[in-house]
Design a protein around this motif. Structure first.
Motif, PDB file in Angstrom:
ATOM      1  N   MET A  40     119.898  79.793 127.069  1.00  0.00           N
ATOM      2  CA  MET A  40     119.115  81.012 127.271  1.00  0.00           C
ATOM      3  C   MET A  40     119.756  82.211 126.576  1.00  0.00           C
ATOM      4  N   ASN A  41     121.080  82.303 126.631  1.00  0.00           N
ATOM      5  CA  ASN A  41     121.769  83.404 125.942  1.00  0.00           C
ATOM      6  C   ASN A  41     121.519  83.349 124.438  1.00  0.00           C
ATOM      7  N   ALA A  42     121.513  82.125 123.904  1.00  0.00           N
ATOM      8  CA  ALA A  42     121.270  81.979 122.466  1.00  0.00           C
ATOM      9  C   ALA A  42     119.859  82.436 122.112  1.00  0.00           C
ATOM     10  N   ILE A  43     118.893  82.126 122.965  1.00  0.00           N
ATOM     11  CA  ILE A  43     117.512  82.540 122.718  1.00  0.00           C
ATOM     12  C   ILE A  43     117.398  84.057 122.767  1.00  0.00           C
ATOM     13  N   LEU A  44     118.019  84.668 123.793  1.00  0.00           N
ATOM     14  CA  LEU A  44     117.940  86.127 123.918  1.00  0.00           C
ATOM     15  C   LEU A  44     118.651  86.825 122.770  1.00  0.00           C
ATOM     16  N   ASN A  45     119.797  86.277 122.353  1.00  0.00           N
ATOM     17  CA  ASN A  45     120.505  86.869 121.218  1.00  0.00           C
ATOM     18  C   ASN A  45     119.681  86.756 119.937  1.00  0.00           C
ATOM     19  N   SER A  46     119.028  85.612 119.763  1.00  0.00           N
ATOM     20  CA  SER A  46     118.175  85.436 118.589  1.00  0.00           C
ATOM     21  C   SER A  46     116.986  86.389 118.635  1.00  0.00           C
ATOM     22  N   ALA A  47     116.432  86.592 119.832  1.00  0.00           N
ATOM     23  CA  ALA A  47     115.304  87.520 119.974  1.00  0.00           C
ATOM     24  C   ALA A  47     115.730  88.943 119.640  1.00  0.00           C
ATOM     25  N   ARG A  48     116.912  89.339 120.111  1.00  0.00           N
ATOM     26  CA  ARG A  48     117.396  90.690 119.795  1.00  0.00           C
ATOM     27  C   ARG A  48     117.616  90.855 118.295  1.00  0.00           C
ATOM     28  N   ALA A  49     118.165  89.832 117.649  1.00  0.00           N
ATOM     29  CA  ALA A  49     118.369  89.897 116.201  1.00  0.00           C
ATOM     30  C   ALA A  49     117.039  89.994 115.465  1.00  0.00           C
ATOM     31  N   GLU A  50     116.037  89.230 115.926  1.00  0.00           N
ATOM     32  CA  GLU A  50     114.718  89.262 115.282  1.00  0.00           C
ATOM     33  C   GLU A  50     114.037  90.608 115.496  1.00  0.00           C
ATOM     34  N   LEU A  51     114.195  91.183 116.690  1.00  0.00           N
ATOM     35  CA  LEU A  51     113.623  92.504 116.946  1.00  0.00           C
ATOM     36  C   LEU A  51     114.254  93.561 116.049  1.00  0.00           C
ATOM     37  N   LEU A  52     115.553  93.433 115.810  1.00  0.00           N
ATOM     38  CA  LEU A  52     116.225  94.366 114.901  1.00  0.00           C
ATOM     39  C   LEU A  52     115.656  94.235 113.496  1.00  0.00           C
ATOM     40  N   ARG A  53     115.445  92.996 113.061  1.00  0.00           N
ATOM     41  CA  ARG A  53     114.862  92.780 111.731  1.00  0.00           C
ATOM     42  C   ARG A  53     113.451  93.354 111.658  1.00  0.00           C
ATOM     43  N   LEU A  54     112.649  93.140 112.684  1.00  0.00           N
ATOM     44  CA  LEU A  54     111.278  93.642 112.685  1.00  0.00           C
ATOM     45  C   LEU A  54     111.238  95.161 112.665  1.00  0.00           C
ATOM     46  N   ARG A  55     112.130  95.795 113.435  1.00  0.00           N
ATOM     47  CA  ARG A  55     112.135  97.263 113.493  1.00  0.00           C
ATOM     48  C   ARG A  55     112.494  97.884 112.158  1.00  0.00           C
ATOM     49  N   LYS A  56     113.349  97.227 111.382  1.00  0.00           N
ATOM     50  CA  LYS A  56     113.814  97.797 110.120  1.00  0.00           C
ATOM     51  C   LYS A  56     113.031  97.296 108.909  1.00  0.00           C
ATOM     52  N   TRP A  57     111.961  96.552 109.151  1.00  0.00           N
ATOM     53  CA  TRP A  57     111.209  95.939 108.072  1.00  0.00           C
ATOM     54  C   TRP A  57     109.954  96.756 107.796  1.00  0.00           C
ATOM     55  N   PRO A  58     109.840  97.401 106.637  1.00  0.00           N
ATOM     56  CA  PRO A  58     108.653  98.235 106.351  1.00  0.00           C
ATOM     57  C   PRO A  58     107.337  97.476 106.451  1.00  0.00           C
ATOM     58  N   ALA A  59     107.324  96.199 106.073  1.00  0.00           N
ATOM     59  CA  ALA A  59     106.080  95.428 106.110  1.00  0.00           C
ATOM     60  C   ALA A  59     105.506  95.350 107.520  1.00  0.00           C
ATOM     61  N   VAL A  60     106.372  95.314 108.519  1.00  0.00           N
ATOM     62  CA  VAL A  60     105.912  95.253 109.909  1.00  0.00           C
ATOM     63  C   VAL A  60     105.204  96.546 110.286  1.00  0.00           C
ATOM     64  N   TRP A  61     105.771  97.672 109.905  1.00  0.00           N
ATOM     65  CA  TRP A  61     105.159  98.957 110.233  1.00  0.00           C
ATOM     66  C   TRP A  61     103.867  99.164 109.452  1.00  0.00           C
ATOM     67  N   VAL A  62     103.817  98.666 108.225  1.00  0.00           N
ATOM     68  CA  VAL A  62     102.573  98.745 107.456  1.00  0.00           C
ATOM     69  C   VAL A  62     101.479  97.932 108.147  1.00  0.00           C
ATOM     70  N   THR A  63     101.833  96.757 108.654  1.00  0.00           N
ATOM     71  CA  THR A  63     100.866  95.923 109.373  1.00  0.00           C
ATOM     72  C   THR A  63     100.361  96.626 110.614  1.00  0.00           C
ATOM     73  N   LEU A  64     101.268  97.247 111.371  1.00  0.00           N
ATOM     74  CA  LEU A  64     100.874  97.956 112.586  1.00  0.00           C
ATOM     75  C   LEU A  64      99.950  99.128 112.271  1.00  0.00           C
ATOM     76  N   VAL A  65     100.317  99.919 111.279  1.00  0.00           N
ATOM     77  CA  VAL A  65      99.491 101.081 110.912  1.00  0.00           C
ATOM     78  C   VAL A  65      98.131 100.625 110.401  1.00  0.00           C
ATOM     79  N   ALA A  66      98.108  99.556 109.611  1.00  0.00           N
ATOM     80  CA  ALA A  66      96.836  99.048 109.090  1.00  0.00           C
ATOM     81  C   ALA A  66      95.912  98.627 110.232  1.00  0.00           C
ATOM     82  N   TRP A  67      96.463  97.953 111.233  1.00  0.00           N
ATOM     83  CA  TRP A  67      95.636  97.541 112.364  1.00  0.00           C
ATOM     84  C   TRP A  67      95.121  98.746 113.143  1.00  0.00           C
ATOM     85  N   LEU A  68      95.985  99.688 113.450  1.00  0.00           N
ATOM     86  CA  LEU A  68      95.550 100.852 114.220  1.00  0.00           C
ATOM     87  C   LEU A  68      94.501 101.656 113.456  1.00  0.00           C
ATOM     88  N   LEU A  69      94.648 101.739 112.140  1.00  0.00           N
ATOM     89  CA  LEU A  69      93.670 102.463 111.333  1.00  0.00           C
ATOM     90  C   LEU A  69      92.320 101.753 111.332  1.00  0.00           C
TER      91      LEU A  69
END
Length: 284
Positions: free
Chosen positions: A1-30
């Protein structure tokens, strides 16, 4: 479980710093804002019509903008636009890990493949929930402002109706995200998986449903497709709103419970298929 949570935190960090993710979010909201409220409000104020309200009177167009119709408007764009964008997100999240060698490094030096994949999917699921919450907050603001501006009494829908709509929207977006992640894993790259996903969601299923009206076996086959399940689930939520039922991707082919079960089956199959493929395939 710790490995899963650590992997999730690492993936969330990647998603937050990835411009493509924010472009996808803005495109959907628009897109959701334009097709959910902006076009209909402009049609109401000008006395004109848009592609989704050509057969509706001004009173019906305005009724769709009021707070009590929020559950239907929340989900009406998710079978097609929202689903396509979530599929893109899942495809690039999985595919880029192969394109840049990230998965190979993590799978050979980090925790188990199952833990890494489960953490990645958990992070993307949290992102889907965040997208839904942002959409709900934005739409509630739109409809509240419209009702207040037009001097109408603000009557919010029952919490149970909003919760039902939110749950249906989550199932639809989660299914398409998992479909994109599966395609990204199969193709081991973002470009091919994104292309295949968009062709499937925006073109192929619609063509099959069109041909299904002429060929019985094809029509039967279309009833088990993911787009049919997602569109029917949203159609069950938005059945009382004529403008929502005219939105591309919203269907009434399956009943609400049947559509929900079908989407749930796709969720399980796609997640297990991705895990099995990652566990048994060479990382090279």
């Amino acid at each position: 479980m710790n490995a899963i949570l650590n992997s999730a935190r690492a993936e969330l960090l990647r998603l937050r710093k990835w411009p493509a993710v924010w472009v996808t979010l803005v495109a959907w909201l628009l897109l959701a804002s334009l097709f959910g409220y902006v076009f209909n409000y402009v049609a109401y104020k000008t006395g004109g019509s848009n592609f989704a309200s050509e057969e509706l009177g001004n009173a019906q167009i305005f009724a769709a903008l009021l707070p009590e119709n929020l559950p239907a408007v929340l989900v009406q764009g998710m079978p097609m636009f929202g689903g396509a964008l979530m599929m893109v997100l899942g495809a690039i999240a999985a595919g880029n890990g192969y394109a840049y060698g990230s998965w190979k490094t993590v799978y050979t030096q980090g925790p188990s493949r199952s833990a890494v994949t489960a953490g990645s999917l958990l992070a993307l699921t949290l992102f889907v929930l965040g997208v839904l919450l942002a959409t709900l907050a934005l739409f509630a603001t739109y409809t509240g402002l419209i009702a207040a501006t037009e001097a109408n009494t603000i009557v919010w829908p029952a919490f149970s109706e909003v919760a039902k709509s939110f749950g249906a929207g989550f199932l639809v977006l989660e299914m398409w995200m998992l479909a994109g992640y599966f395609l990204g894993t199969v193709a081991r790259g973002p470009a091919l998986s994104v292309g295949l996903g968009l062709v499937w969601t925006l073109v192929l299923e619609m063509l099959l449903r069109g041909v299904g009206g002429l060929l019985g076996p094809v029509e039967t086959f279309t009833q088990v497709l993911p787009g049919t399940a997602a569109g029917s689930l949203v159609g069950a939520i938005a059945s009382g709103d004529p403008s929502a039922m005219d939105t591309p991707g919203v269907l009434n082919v399956l009943s609400g419970p049947t559509a929900a079960v079908s989407v749930g089956i796709y969720l399980v199959v796609l997640a297990l298929g991705t895990m099995l493929l990652i566990r048994r395939r060479d990382v090279a």
